[in-house]
Enzyme design. Structure first.
Site, PDB file in Angstrom:
ATOM      1  N   LYS A 277       0.743  -1.341   0.063  1.00 53.11           N
ATOM      2  CA  LYS A 277       0.081  -0.050   0.166  1.00 53.11           C
ATOM      3  C   LYS A 277       0.924   1.223   0.120  1.00 53.11           C
ATOM      4  O   LYS A 277       2.062   0.904   0.434  1.00 53.11           O
ATOM      5  CB  LYS A 277      -0.923   0.184   1.202  1.00 53.11           C
ATOM      6  CG  LYS A 277      -0.238   0.198   2.648  1.00 53.11           C
ATOM      7  CD  LYS A 277      -1.331   0.152   3.616  1.00 53.11           C
ATOM      8  CE  LYS A 277      -0.564   0.096   5.253  1.00 53.11           C
ATOM      9  NZ  LYS A 277      -1.506   0.165   6.314  1.00 53.11           N
TER      10      LYS A 277
ATOM     11  N   TYR B 123      17.669  30.076   7.459  1.00 60.80           N
ATOM     12  CA  TYR B 123      16.816  31.013   8.310  1.00 60.80           C
ATOM     13  C   TYR B 123      16.744  30.932   9.822  1.00 60.80           C
ATOM     14  O   TYR B 123      17.060  30.082  10.219  1.00 60.80           O
ATOM     15  CB  TYR B 123      15.343  30.522   7.722  1.00 60.80           C
ATOM     16  CG  TYR B 123      14.978  30.645   6.075  1.00 60.80           C
ATOM     17  CD1 TYR B 123      14.845  31.840   5.850  1.00 60.80           C
ATOM     18  CD2 TYR B 123      14.948  29.472   5.584  1.00 60.80           C
ATOM     19  CE1 TYR B 123      14.525  32.032   4.135  1.00 60.80           C
ATOM     20  CE2 TYR B 123      14.421  29.504   4.080  1.00 60.80           C
ATOM     21  CZ  TYR B 123      14.564  30.866   3.376  1.00 60.80           C
ATOM     22  OH  TYR B 123      14.093  30.804   2.285  1.00 60.80           O
TER      23      TYR B 123
END
Length: 345
Positions: free
Chosen positions: A33, A242
């Site tokens: 899956k 950042y």
């Protein structure tokens, strides 16, 4: 190449399946899956089918349809979510087998596709999918008269061998299914490792195939090499990225590498995560950004062309711990920009 290279070792997936298969006396299926946990259900499914795997599990009919196109006729493809509204054509045309989870699904299936194969999923305490004892008692005789291919349930705590829930669910599964002439399945990867009482007629490993816990002896399946875009020297006091979350305390060399959270490298793992050049550790420097990561390569005696995030030095579960998540999320988050390469040896 400016994008990272993700190598999927199909031989390791095969070795992991064989190792798990050897632990039981019953049939061993494969759960593919979520695109084989992000690694490519078409390639993984074909590799497993080529060594004799005859039963597969996916989450939804759409996944089953794609897998059938990859595998062709023959192998059984079971659908965990059962028969949802609108699925009849896919299920019927592509010979998919829904695991029926409720009376409503059973009525939908039998009315739309009479005599088409189906399995049954029972809820033994996880409270996620499947018929609870009262509903099962009400529909049991009707369901059994339709010759289901499988009766299954799912373990909630199999990765914790001493958890009381395991024995509780095993007892409930016996109570709900003993004496029935239908193959049964309870064991996922963790269930296989719990031992023979959990194995029944078919086991269905998922994460263990792909190198993840709780199968500690699994072979690593993925290698992720990320190219270096640029390197620079920092003086003490200079910062990276950042928010200035990394400040150099010495003369520092920083490599900027070409991947980030858009590629499934979760921001939260940054402060604890290292990359590797050979066997040498190189810590992440600053925040993981969308497309780039700064890495401290000061202690290397060379300038690398790429750095390894996943592979023989670092597992998906190590990265998961760094991000306070699980290996499943690391695998299924792997992005679409990687240059993928499949190896058979």
């Amino acid at each position: 190449m400016s994008t990272a290279h993700l190598t999927i070792h199909l031989d390791a997936i095969i070795a992991n399946w064989r190792a798990l298969n050897a632990m039981t006396d019953s049939e061993t299926a494969a759960v593919v899956k979520a695109d084989a946990y992000g690694l490519g259900a078409d390639r993984v499914g074909r590799a497993l089918a080529n060594i004799g795997v005859r039963t597969f599990f996916v989450a939804a009919a759409e996944e089953g349809a794609a897998l059938r196109l990859a595998l062709g006729p023959g192998p059984a493809i079971n659908i965990f979510s059962g028969h949802m509204a609108g699925d009849a054509d896919m299920i019927g045309d592509l010979q998919l087998t829904p695991m029926i989870n409720s009376l409503d699904q059973m009525i939908r299936h039998v009315e739309a596709l009479p005599k088409h194969p189906f399995g049954l999923q029972l809820d033994t305490g996880m409270n996620r999918l499947g018929m609870e004892p009262a509903e099962w008692a009400a529909v049991r005789e009707i369901a059994l008269a339709q010759a289901p291919t499988l009766i299954m349930s799912h373990l909630a705590c199999a990765d914790e061998p001493d958890h009381a829930m395991n024995a509780q669910q095993l007892a409930a599964f016996h109570d709900m299914s003993d004496g029935l002439d239908v193959p049964r399945s309870l064991a996922n990867t963790g269930g296989i490792l719990l031992g023979q009482p959990y194995h029944f007629d078919l086991s269905r490993p998922g994460i263990g195939l792909y190198g993840g816990l709780p199968f500690v002896d699994a072979q690593p399946v993925v290698t992720l090499d990320i190219p270096v875009i640029q390197t620079r020297k920092l003086e003490p006091g200079e910062t990276v990225g950042y928010g200035n979350t990394f400040t150099a305390t010495r003369e520092t060399r920083i490599a900027t590498i070409a991947a980030g959270y858009a590629d499934g490298i979760i921001r939260a793992m940054g402060p604890k995560t290292q990359l590797f050049s050979g066997g040498q550790k190189c810590p992440v420097a600053g925040r993981i950004s969308m497309d780039m990561i700064g890495v401290d390569i000061t202690d290397l005696d060379h300038t690398p062309k790429s750095l390894e995030l996943l592979g023989r030095h670092q597992s998906v579960d190590t990265l998961a711990d760094n991000a306070d998540t699980i290996g499943y999320e690391i695998l299924t988050s792997l992005g679409t920009r990687y240059k993928r390469r499949y190896q058979n040896g």
